[in-house]
Design an enzyme around this catalytic site. Structure first.
Site, PDB file in Angstrom:
ATOM      1  N   SER A   1       7.362  -7.955  -6.081  1.00  0.00           N
ATOM      2  CA  SER A   1       8.182  -7.519  -4.945  1.00  0.00           C
ATOM      3  C   SER A   1       7.889  -8.389  -3.728  1.00  0.00           C
ATOM      4  CB  SER A   1       7.884  -6.060  -4.583  1.00  0.00           C
ATOM      5  OG  SER A   1       8.654  -5.187  -5.376  1.00  0.00           O
TER       6      SER A   1
ATOM      7  N   LYS B   1       5.932   4.979   0.685  1.00  0.00           N
ATOM      8  CA  LYS B   1       6.562   5.497  -0.545  1.00  0.00           C
ATOM      9  C   LYS B   1       7.689   6.431  -0.175  1.00  0.00           C
ATOM     10  CE  LYS B   1       5.813   5.219  -5.052  1.00  0.00           C
ATOM     11  NZ  LYS B   1       5.086   4.153  -5.738  1.00  0.00           N
TER      12      LYS B   1
ATOM     13  N   LYS C   1      -3.420  -0.553  -2.869  1.00  0.00           N
ATOM     14  CA  LYS C   1      -2.946  -1.503  -3.876  1.00  0.00           C
ATOM     15  C   LYS C   1      -2.585  -2.829  -3.204  1.00  0.00           C
ATOM     16  CE  LYS C   1      -0.043   0.455  -6.676  1.00  0.00           C
ATOM     17  NZ  LYS C   1       1.249   0.949  -7.230  1.00  0.00           N
TER      18      LYS C   1
HETATM   19  N1  GLU Z   1       6.814   1.496  -7.358  1.00  0.00           N
HETATM   20  C1  GLU Z   1       5.949   0.400  -7.652  1.00  0.00           C
HETATM   21  C2  GLU Z   1       4.499   0.771  -7.416  1.00  0.00           C
HETATM   22  O1  GLU Z   1       4.148   1.931  -7.446  1.00  0.00           O
HETATM   23  C3  GLU Z   1       6.377  -0.879  -6.957  1.00  0.00           C
HETATM   24  C4  GLU Z   1       6.394  -0.841  -5.467  1.00  0.00           C
HETATM   25  C5  GLU Z   1       7.012  -2.072  -4.837  1.00  0.00           C
HETATM   26  O2  GLU Z   1       7.407  -2.971  -5.545  1.00  0.00           O
HETATM   27  O3  GLU Z   1       7.091  -2.080  -3.614  1.00  0.00           O
HETATM   28  O4  GLU Z   1       3.651  -0.063  -7.271  1.00  0.00           O
END
Ligand code: GLU
Length: 414
Positions: A344, A103, A91
């Protein structure tokens, strides 16, 4: 045993031939960089001690510090967190963010904890992982069932441990503690930019479209609001307790208010089965809850024309094959839900610069970033006549490959 991680890695295979990457790159991506499992002892309000299992996985940091949320959910386990960290890697690369993927999670049902217990658990998680995170190392954020409040406690705890204020260690914080404007709705807003860019091409026209949204949490609510405000019809929404359907369109603001007040409700809507929602004849189906919602056994029931993965990994690999066979176009998670991590990134940049951005600046940059990635992935799909998921992985893999090669020495041995 079926493994989400094996399934997740399998998605890379078809993309390899379009990415032109070195053997080094593929070898590097085979295993996570590190997998940390911790126990978090929490003093409960009744005086007893409970120990929770916590995880933090750093999948790959070739393109920058690892980045990704922390989820609180009873089903959290190492296989799941590893998969989520793998998806974050792609991503961040797909969106060209200067991050790798990570994560975290805690196996807990947060609804069973009091606010004080939740605070002790959040601070305890940081006590356990503090040596492994940092603004230049690994940067957590919210995910399923974690929010600004939790991020604030976590940042505060990290600052206490390191004896310096470190806002850049965590994103998704309250604005008063260095959070970014627009971060709270960023995942849903980003999904909306992908939809408004691609849906006219996939559905031949500008709508109005009908949409079904499975999962009415942070991302589902923000996306439903955007669709509603743009004049489309959100005909169904669901959460873990109920699923609602109204052919005339759900009153999204009222449903959000009801959810905030304790239970998802909507005037004029009838209750349907959760599985029925996934099988509705709609233009846009938006699974926005957890992974593996659409699997081999229910994929054949999907009648939507397009499916937008607002959640991470909501469609299994076997389901993907069924959907492709039935001409349901799937737009992948690593693009659709990337708005959250994109803002973010903006938050992290603002923290490092010490200069907050206006809401308009965040909005404009998010839009620009999402549309650019969407168009790049769309062109790759057109060029090779491949599914959007394959195109998204190829696009991300190329970037990771460039970074691996740029720091590698494989060429010296040729
Ligand atoms: N938990 C979100 C995701 O799966 C955001 C992760 C982030 O902002 O670092 O993309």
């Amino acid at each position: 045993m079926s493994s989400t991680f094996t399934d997740a890695k399998g998605r890379l295979e078809p993309a390899i031939e379009y990415a032109d990457v070195s053997a080094d790159t593929l070898e590097r991506l085979r295993l996570p960089k590190s997998v940390l499992k911790v126990s978090i002892p929490v003093r409960m309000d009744d005086g007893s001690l409970k120990v929770f299992a916590g995880y933090r996985v750093r999948y790959d940091d070739t393109r920058g510090p690892t980045k990704g949320g922390i989820r609180f959910h009873p089903d959290v386990n190492a296989d799941e967190v590893q998969s989520l960290a793998f998806w974050m890697t792609f991503k961040c690369a797909a969106l060209d963010l200067p991050f790798g993927g990570g994560k975290g999670g805690v196996a807990v049902d947060p609804k069973e904890l009091s606010t004080h217990e939740l605070e002790r658990l959040s601070r305890g998680y940081i006590d356990a992982v503090a040596d492994f995170i940092g603004p230049n190392v690994d940067i957590p954020a919210p995910d399923v069932a974690t929010n600004q409040l939790v991020m604030g406690w976590m940042m505060d705890q990290y600052s206490t441990i390191t004896r310096r204020i470190e806002p850049g260690v965590i994103t998704g914080k309250p604005v008063a503690m260095g959070g970014s404007l627009g971060r709270d709705t960023a995942t849903g807003d980003g999904a909306w930019h992908v939809i408004r860019t691609l849906a006219p091409r996939l559905l031949d026209g500008d709508g109005p479209w009908t949409a079904a949204i499975q999962g009415f949490g942070n991302a589902g609510q923000a996306l439903a609001t955007q669709l509603h405000n743009a004049g489309h019809k959100v005909v169904a929404v669901s959460d873990s307790k109920t699923a609602l359907y109204n052919e005339e369109g759900i009153d999204v603001p009222a449903a959000r208010q009801a959810k905030a007040d304790g239970a998802l409700e909507a005037d004029g809507a009838k209750e349907i089965d959760a599985e029925e929602l996934l099988a509705l004849d709609v233009d846009l189906l938006c699974p926005s809850a957890l992974e593996n919602a659409i699997h081999e056994d229910n994929a054949g029931d999907v009648r939507a024309r397009t499916l937008w993965e607002v959640a991470n990994g909501p469609v299994t690999a076997a389901a993907d094959d069924v959907l492709i066979g039935n001409d349901v176009i799937v737009v992948p998670d690593i693009l659709v839900n990337a708005g959250g991590v994109t803002v973010s990134w903006f938050e992290w940049v603002q923290n490092r610069a010490g200069l907050p951005w206006s809401a308009d600046e965040v909005r404009e940059r998010l839009e620009e970033h999402m549309v650019e990635a969407t168009e790049a992935i769309w062109s790759l799909r057109d060029e090779h006549d491949i599914p959007l998921r394959t195109a998204a992985y190829a696009h991300a893999l190329r970037r990771i490959g460039e970074a691996v090669d740029a720091r590698g020495s494989a060429g010296d041995y040729k």
